[in-house]
Write an enzyme that holds these catalytic residues in place. Structure first.
Site, short mmCIF file in Angstrom:
data_model
loop_
_atom_site.label_atom_id
_atom_site.label_comp_id
_atom_site.label_asym_id
_atom_site.label_seq_id
_atom_site.Cartn_x
_atom_site.Cartn_y
_atom_site.Cartn_z
N CYS A 155 -4.25 0.66 -2.30
CA CYS A 155 -4.03 -0.51 -1.68
C CYS A 155 -2.97 -1.49 -2.14
O CYS A 155 -2.69 -1.47 -3.57
CB CYS A 155 -5.32 -1.39 -1.65
SG CYS A 155 -6.82 -0.61 -0.76
N GLU B 65 -2.98 -4.59 -2.78
CA GLU B 65 -3.61 -5.51 -3.96
C GLU B 65 -3.63 -4.99 -5.39
O GLU B 65 -3.35 -5.56 -6.44
CB GLU B 65 -5.07 -6.00 -3.75
CG GLU B 65 -5.25 -6.97 -2.47
CD GLU B 65 -5.26 -5.96 -1.33
OE1 GLU B 65 -4.92 -4.88 -1.02
OE2 GLU B 65 -6.03 -6.37 -0.23
N CYS C 97 -10.15 -5.01 0.28
CA CYS C 97 -11.23 -4.03 0.34
C CYS C 97 -12.14 -4.16 -0.96
O CYS C 97 -12.15 -5.00 -1.46
CB CYS C 97 -10.90 -2.61 0.44
SG CYS C 97 -10.35 -1.79 -1.05
N CYS D 165 -10.66 -3.37 -4.28
CA CYS D 165 -9.60 -4.27 -4.75
C CYS D 165 -10.37 -5.56 -5.21
O CYS D 165 -9.94 -5.87 -6.45
CB CYS D 165 -8.73 -4.64 -3.77
SG CYS D 165 -7.50 -3.26 -3.48
N ASN E 145 0.71 -1.09 0.13
CA ASN E 145 0.01 -0.16 0.26
C ASN E 145 0.96 1.08 0.00
O ASN E 145 2.04 1.45 0.72
CB ASN E 145 -1.00 0.13 1.19
CG ASN E 145 -0.48 -0.16 2.53
OD1 ASN E 145 0.73 -0.93 2.70
ND2 ASN E 145 -1.24 0.23 3.47
#
Ligand code: THU
Length: 137
Positions: free
Chosen positions: A59, A61, A92, A95, A48
């Site tokens: 993020c 991801e 989240c 993502c 992140n």
């Protein structure tokens, strides 16, 4: 797609843990590392990256997915996350949506404090809006 075995997960975990150490998270102090296993066997890391304008944070991801796409890699077989949370956390919502575009059944394995949780992206984001959803008559 075959589910990743233990050795693969541990390799991805090591990459994600190293990436977590590079997280730029001076505001939340919540550090996340991601390791995406591509179909071609390559592993793409992400962490992140926060910002003084908080809403500009991205993020781990999504840094991993966007790095992969920038390399021309669009097919993924697993995602491993490592965080400094007290228990394993799932990706989240944003993502999940970005990941489902490329790998609707993606196995997601999350680690924190030695604990491990595992989900499929299909379970985390049921009834997704996917590219085929836009097919017109
Ligand atoms: N974060 C991730 O990197 N991945 C997630 O799935 C959840 C949240 C980051 C964004 C922000 O830098 C910090 O964690 C707190 O939300």
């Amino acid at each position: 797609m075959t589910d990743p075995g233990r050795a693969t997960i541990e390799k991805l975990r090591a990459v994600a843990e190293e990436a977590m150490g590079r997280a730029y998270a001076p505001y939340s102090r919540f550090q996340v590392g991601a390791a995406l296993l591509a179909r071609d066997g390559s592993i793409i890391a992400g962490c992140n990256v926060e910002n003084a304008a908080y809403g500009a944070a991205i993020c781990a991801e999504r840094t991993a997915v966007t790095s992969a796409v920038a390399r021309g890699v669009h097919e993924f077989d697993a995602l491993v996350l490592v965080t400094n949370a007290t228990e394993p956390t799932p990706p989240c919502g944003i993502c999940r949506k970005v990941l489902v575009e490329f790998a609707p059944e993606l196995p997601v394995i999350s680690f924190a404090r030695g604990e491990e949780s595992r989900w499929s992206l299909a379970e985390l984001l049921p009834r997704p809006f996917i590219p085929e959803s836009m097919e017109r008559a």
